[in-house]
Scaffold this motif. Structure first.
Motif: not given
Length: 143
Positions: A14-15, A17-23
């Protein structure tokens, strides 16, 4: 015993910026699992899963569920889950191709117009109904 490994991965830039995550959730004490699908309609609730003090056909024992996932397999129509226990009830809307996940069969629901207390109890049943059409729901339960 078997090992259940659940991975939740979110990808979003978004814009710039990598806001991804993994749990990752792992449980090595799994002794049973049940998976299936059923069709729903917009007329009546259909019982998807039931809980009681002992395991029996179509019913899971209280306190044994380690992971429960209900997925709306429809690409267009939403579904509504009706979760009941201890004379309490709450509803959850699950959008198309989305899931509802629990890590046990414990709940609490309160009337928002009265004083709130936190007191959990076992879920007795989870039913589902289509908002429209005839979507399929997939269930996966392990404990």
């Amino acid at each position: 015993m078997a090992v259940l490994k659940v991975t939740i991965s979110e990808e979003l830039v978004l814009n710039g910026n990598d806001l991804g995550t993994q749990n990752v959730f792992t449980d090595s004490s799994i002794t049973y699992a049940s998976r299936g699908t059923m069709d729903l309609d917009a007329v009546a609730n259909r019982e998807v899963v039931k809980f009681d003090s002992k395991t029996k056909a179509g019913t899971f024992a209280d306190g044994t569920v380690e992971y429960l996932r209900l997925t709306n397999l429809d690409e267009t129509n939403g579904i509504v889950l009706d979760i009941r226990g201890n004379n309490e009830q709450y509803f959850v809307e699950v959008e198309p191709l989305c899931s509802f996940i629990l890590s046990n069969n414990i709940m609490d629901a309160n009337d928002a117009t009265t004083a709130q207390t936190f007191s959990t109890a076992n879920i007795d049943s989870i039913s589902a109904k289509a908002k429209a059409g005839t979507p399929d729901i997939e269930y996966f339960i392990a404990g």
